[in-house]
Design a protein around this motif. Structure first.
Motif, mmCIF file in Angstrom:
data_model
loop_
_atom_site.group_PDB
_atom_site.id
_atom_site.type_symbol
_atom_site.label_atom_id
_atom_site.label_comp_id
_atom_site.label_asym_id
_atom_site.label_seq_id
_atom_site.Cartn_x
_atom_site.Cartn_y
_atom_site.Cartn_z
ATOM 1 N N LEU A 177 0.115 7.763 -5.544
ATOM 2 C CA LEU A 177 -0.959 6.778 -5.630
ATOM 3 C C LEU A 177 -2.317 7.450 -5.790
ATOM 4 O O LEU A 177 -3.151 7.013 -6.593
ATOM 5 C CB LEU A 177 -0.958 5.889 -4.387
ATOM 6 C CG LEU A 177 0.185 4.875 -4.292
ATOM 7 C CD1 LEU A 177 0.244 4.273 -2.887
ATOM 8 C CD2 LEU A 177 0.021 3.770 -5.333
ATOM 9 N N LEU A 178 -2.553 8.518 -5.042
ATOM 10 C CA LEU A 178 -3.824 9.231 -5.161
ATOM 11 C C LEU A 178 -3.982 9.840 -6.551
ATOM 12 O O LEU A 178 -5.056 9.764 -7.160
ATOM 13 C CB LEU A 178 -3.922 10.315 -4.093
ATOM 14 C CG LEU A 178 -4.075 9.823 -2.649
ATOM 15 C CD1 LEU A 178 -3.942 10.985 -1.675
ATOM 16 C CD2 LEU A 178 -5.402 9.109 -2.450
ATOM 17 N N ARG A 195 -13.504 13.899 -5.152
ATOM 18 C CA ARG A 195 -14.724 14.009 -4.351
ATOM 19 C C ARG A 195 -14.491 13.645 -2.889
ATOM 20 O O ARG A 195 -15.231 14.078 -2.014
ATOM 21 C CB ARG A 195 -15.807 13.099 -4.929
ATOM 22 C CG ARG A 195 -16.303 13.513 -6.305
ATOM 23 C CD ARG A 195 -17.348 12.527 -6.810
ATOM 24 N NE ARG A 195 -17.977 12.981 -8.040
ATOM 25 C CZ ARG A 195 -18.936 12.311 -8.669
ATOM 26 N NH1 ARG A 195 -19.378 11.157 -8.177
ATOM 27 N NH2 ARG A 195 -19.466 12.784 -9.782
ATOM 28 N N ASN A 196 -13.483 12.814 -2.631
ATOM 29 C CA ASN A 196 -13.259 12.350 -1.257
ATOM 30 C C ASN A 196 -11.780 12.006 -1.078
ATOM 31 O O ASN A 196 -11.428 10.871 -0.784
ATOM 32 C CB ASN A 196 -14.138 11.133 -0.961
ATOM 33 C CG ASN A 196 -14.045 10.683 0.491
ATOM 34 O OD1 ASN A 196 -13.566 11.418 1.352
ATOM 35 N ND2 ASN A 196 -14.488 9.464 0.763
ATOM 36 N N ARG A 197 -10.917 13.002 -1.254
ATOM 37 C CA ARG A 197 -9.478 12.736 -1.213
ATOM 38 C C ARG A 197 -9.039 12.229 0.163
ATOM 39 O O ARG A 197 -8.210 11.324 0.255
ATOM 40 C CB ARG A 197 -8.693 13.991 -1.587
ATOM 41 C CG ARG A 197 -7.207 13.715 -1.853
ATOM 42 C CD ARG A 197 -6.497 14.921 -2.427
ATOM 43 N NE ARG A 197 -5.090 14.658 -2.675
ATOM 44 C CZ ARG A 197 -4.594 14.161 -3.800
ATOM 45 N NH1 ARG A 197 -5.404 13.861 -4.800
ATOM 46 N NH2 ARG A 197 -3.296 13.951 -3.948
ATOM 47 N N SER A 198 -9.611 12.774 1.235
ATOM 48 C CA SER A 198 -9.212 12.326 2.570
ATOM 49 C C SER A 198 -9.608 10.870 2.801
ATOM 50 O O SER A 198 -8.866 10.105 3.425
ATOM 51 C CB SER A 198 -9.840 13.220 3.642
ATOM 52 O OG SER A 198 -11.258 13.152 3.596
ATOM 53 N N ALA A 229 -6.968 7.786 3.483
ATOM 54 C CA ALA A 229 -7.044 6.847 4.607
ATOM 55 C C ALA A 229 -7.050 5.407 4.114
ATOM 56 O O ALA A 229 -6.403 4.526 4.706
ATOM 57 C CB ALA A 229 -8.288 7.135 5.439
ATOM 58 N N TYR A 230 -7.775 5.158 3.024
ATOM 59 C CA TYR A 230 -7.837 3.814 2.439
ATOM 60 C C TYR A 230 -6.447 3.349 2.011
ATOM 61 O O TYR A 230 -6.014 2.232 2.342
ATOM 62 C CB TYR A 230 -8.799 3.840 1.256
ATOM 63 C CG TYR A 230 -8.840 2.579 0.423
ATOM 64 C CD1 TYR A 230 -9.400 1.413 0.920
ATOM 65 C CD2 TYR A 230 -8.339 2.565 -0.877
ATOM 66 C CE1 TYR A 230 -9.452 0.254 0.156
ATOM 67 C CE2 TYR A 230 -8.388 1.421 -1.649
ATOM 68 C CZ TYR A 230 -8.943 0.266 -1.132
ATOM 69 O OH TYR A 230 -8.989 -0.877 -1.898
ATOM 70 N N PHE A 231 -5.721 4.203 1.291
ATOM 71 C CA PHE A 231 -4.392 3.811 0.822
ATOM 72 C C PHE A 231 -3.400 3.693 1.980
ATOM 73 O O PHE A 231 -2.519 2.831 1.950
ATOM 74 C CB PHE A 231 -3.885 4.792 -0.235
ATOM 75 C CG PHE A 231 -4.335 4.460 -1.627
ATOM 76 C CD1 PHE A 231 -3.778 3.398 -2.318
ATOM 77 C CD2 PHE A 231 -5.326 5.200 -2.247
ATOM 78 C CE1 PHE A 231 -4.195 3.072 -3.598
ATOM 79 C CE2 PHE A 231 -5.755 4.890 -3.528
ATOM 80 C CZ PHE A 231 -5.189 3.823 -4.207
#
Length: 314
Positions: free
Chosen positions: A174-175, A193-196, A200-202
């Motif tokens: 998904l990412l 830019r903001n994988r973490s 968390a969102y997914f």
């Protein structure tokens, strides 16, 4: 928290001055029935507000504020979580005083970089008010809001596709898929830019059963997220088919499947799409989505003063 805004005519210009002031206040029990009625009348335009009505965030307090006229009549409400979105009663949608009150609220509460979404003409008025306060639109995306309200059977794709809810093991795919979508749509990999943060969102969406995945013989090829669920609507975002699986009808099948799931849940499905994305618009129309209104997403930020003597390193 009570925020009171003077009529825009006090700032100059040709507007006619009105007595009293527009207020933005937390939605109290007294105001809730009137705000709920406004939201019910606009299930698509109000999806952001409706999905967050009654929520309280630990860091910022109420998620939704009421817009109240000088005579205490509710005029609408604004959601202040993950950006700003609002719904207004029809008679004040073009009112510059209301636009300026919303702009001042956003300028006061917004982060250095934030997002404003809404009907095109209303967002234009709010952006004018923001500019007077040193907050500018860094990017404006011309979109349209579409909604599916009728029953449409999912078309049969030209290759086998199984629609299912995402599992935790789908997170990496998904990412990567979302990163590919960002590169195609925006020209930048926002996930990198903001994988973490995206992870968390997914994870939250997966735990809530709000990510739909289409799986072909070779693995997942299609995704879409139900970003918001209100009592009347699902707002779908992140619709994406991997490039090697396009042209096989997967997006049509996937979107019809999601709309059918929403109908079984007693809700309609809505989304916004770039106006120039004719291919996507054709897909949505083919499975029962219709134009609702012209929509705008604006990325906003406060102007930084040019570096003068005080801003230079010595």
């Amino acid at each position: 928290m009570l925020m009171v805004f003077p009529p825009i005519s006090r700032l100059g210009g040709g507007a006619t001055r009105r007595p009293g002031r527009i207020r933005l206040v937390p939605v109290t029990e007294r105001l809730r029935p009137a705000i709920a009625a406004i939201v019910r009348d606009e299930p698509v335009r109000a999806v952001h507000v409706a999905a967050r009505l009654g929520r309280v965030t630990p860091a910022r307090g109420p998620a939704v504020f009421a817009v109240v006229a000088p005579d205490d009549r509710p005029l609408g409400a604004i959601s202040a979580v993950r950006g700003f979105a609002w719904v207004l009663v029809p008679e004040v949608r073009e009112d510059p005083d209301v636009h300026f009150a919303l702009a001042t609220f956003i300028a006061t509460r917004g982060a250095e970089n934030d997002v404003v979404v809404g009907q095109e003409d209303e967002v234009a008025g709010v952006l004018e008010g923001l500019e007077l306060q040193g907050v500018t639109a860094r990017e404006v995306r011309a979109q349209q809001m579409m909604a599916s309200t009728g029953a449409t059977e999912p078309p049969v794709p030209r290759a086998a596709l199984e629609m299912r809810l995402a599992r935790p093991t789908d997170l990496t795919w998904l990412l990567d898929a979302h990163a590919g979508m960002c590169r195609e749509d925006l020209g930048v990999d926002q996930v990198a830019r903001n994988r973490s943060g995206y992870a968390a969102y997914f994870r939250d969406l997966i735990a809530g059963g709000r990510v739909h995945v289409g799986e072909a013989d070779a693995g997942p090829v299609f995704k879409a997220e139900v970003a918001l669920r209100s009592p009347d609507a699902w707002l779908v975002e992140g619709v994406y088919t991997v490039p090697e699986a396009r042209g096989l009808g997967f997006a049509r099948h996937g979107m019809a499947h999601i709309a059918a799931r929403a109908r079984r849940d007693g809700r309609l499905t809505c989304l916004y799409v770039h106006r120039e994305n004719e291919r996507a618009i054709a897909v949505y129309r083919s499975v029962g989505f219709e134009h609702v209104c012209r929509w705008t997403t604006a990325i906003i930020g406060r102007e930084r003063p040019a570096a003068g003597w005080f801003g230079r390193r010595r």
